[in-house]
Design an enzyme around this catalytic site. Structure first.
Site, mmCIF file in Angstrom:
data_model
loop_
_atom_site.group_PDB
_atom_site.id
_atom_site.type_symbol
_atom_site.label_atom_id
_atom_site.label_comp_id
_atom_site.label_asym_id
_atom_site.label_seq_id
_atom_site.Cartn_x
_atom_site.Cartn_y
_atom_site.Cartn_z
ATOM 1 C CG ASP A 1 11.765 1.113 5.475
ATOM 2 O OD1 ASP A 1 11.090 2.167 5.509
ATOM 3 O OD2 ASP A 1 12.901 1.035 4.947
ATOM 4 N N GLY B 1 8.377 2.946 2.349
ATOM 5 C CA GLY B 1 8.883 4.198 1.812
ATOM 6 C C GLY B 1 8.073 4.658 0.622
ATOM 7 C CG ASN B 2 7.960 8.672 -0.342
ATOM 8 O OD1 ASN B 2 6.792 8.968 -0.130
ATOM 9 N ND2 ASN B 2 8.964 9.167 0.373
ATOM 10 C CG ASP C 1 11.956 7.920 6.589
ATOM 11 O OD1 ASP C 1 11.661 8.898 7.322
ATOM 12 O OD2 ASP C 1 12.130 8.050 5.363
ATOM 13 C CB ILE D 1 6.614 -1.935 0.986
ATOM 14 C CG1 ILE D 1 5.697 -0.778 0.594
ATOM 15 C CG2 ILE D 1 6.254 -2.458 2.371
ATOM 16 C CD1 ILE D 1 4.351 -1.214 0.092
ATOM 17 C CE LYS D 2 15.128 -2.567 2.072
ATOM 18 N NZ LYS D 2 16.425 -1.839 2.192
ATOM 19 C CB THR E 1 23.120 17.163 -22.857
ATOM 20 O OG1 THR E 1 23.579 18.245 -23.673
ATOM 21 C CG2 THR E 1 22.052 17.688 -21.906
#
Length: 258
Positions: A6, A8-9, A107, A12-13, A184
């Site tokens: 998997d 992703g951005n 995904d 990585i899995k 803030t």
């Protein structure tokens, strides 16, 4: 061994499934790991000690990462065919109702498949909280209805810092529990958490209204899920590795013995 990836951005899995163990159960695997986006060179070393016979990957992070993954697999497993998971009209027990099924992120489709196999025969809202937050609706019969995409928690906070003159970059944490903050930094965190939780709750309300007779489950996944979860006023089920569970399901459907 079956290698599932998997990509992703942000991370990585990956997992390795022992194909010799008989009947496969989605989500049951031999070993698991992950790497940051900048650490793809380490993947080949991690995989080299295993006898990999099949590879199924989901990549939403672009062509450059795809090439890096191809090199890593080649180094670890030799010249074997790579299967790149992509959204289709149907896979893994889920029917894709996108107007253009191929446009749905791989995904998101894999996560929907994973959620449906874990919680069959009930309507689902699948919220994956990562770089982007995606919130998708799945019917009890496995129909992927559609979904929402919004900036993820960290991306939402950084957008304020990058596009305003006086708002700072803040560290996201789970300790901000007051809706009306007195400084803030906390106000930014509170606002971003409220936006994420509110979108998920709105999706659950809308999908539940369409399925008044079925008990709806909200499935929460992704790296930011544990930050967002305490701010939800609805019941949810926390699931890790949902995309990988979906990929495992697809692999079993297409070739049960790996």
């Amino acid at each position: 061994m079956l290698l599932l990836v998997d990509a992703g951005n942000t991370r990585i899995k990956w997992v390795l499934v022992d194909c010799s163990s008989g009947q496969q159960t989605p989500g049951s695997w031999h070993v698991a790991g992950s790497a940051a986006r900048a650490e793809t060179a380490q993947l080949a070393q991690a995989w080299s000690s295993f006898s990999i016979s099949r590879v199924l990957l989901s990549n939403v992070a672009g062509a450059e990462l795809r090439e890096e993954l191809e090199r890593a697999v080649l180094h670890a497993a030799g010249d074997i065919e790579l299967e790149w998971f992509a959204s289709t009209p149907a896979a893994g027990g889920v029917r894709n109702h996108y107007l253009n099924p191929a446009q749905l992120g791989s995904d998101r489709f894999a996560a929907a498949i994973g959620a449906h196999v874990l919680f069959p025969n009930r309507p689902l809202v699948v919220a994956t909280c990562g770089t982007a937050t995606t919130i998708d609706a799945v019917n009890a019969d496995g129909a992927f209805v559609g979904g929402m995409i919004l900036p993820g928690l960290a991306l939402m906070a950084s957008a304020l810092a990058n596009n305003t003159a006086q708002l700072p970059e803040v560290a996201l944490h789970a300790s901000s529990t007051q809706p009306f903050a007195d400084n803030t930094d906390a106000a930014i965190v509170s606002g971003c958490l409220a936006a994420q939780a509110g979108a998920i709750e709105r999706a659950v309300k809308a999908h539940a209204a369409a399925h008044p007779q079925g008990e709806l489950y909200c499935i929460l996944a992704g790296g930011a899920a544990d930050l967002i979860a305490p701010h939800l006023s609805i019941a949810y089920k926390r699931v890790d590795n949902l995309v990988l569970i979906g990929l495992h399901t697809v692999a079993i459907h297409t070739l049960p013995t790996c």
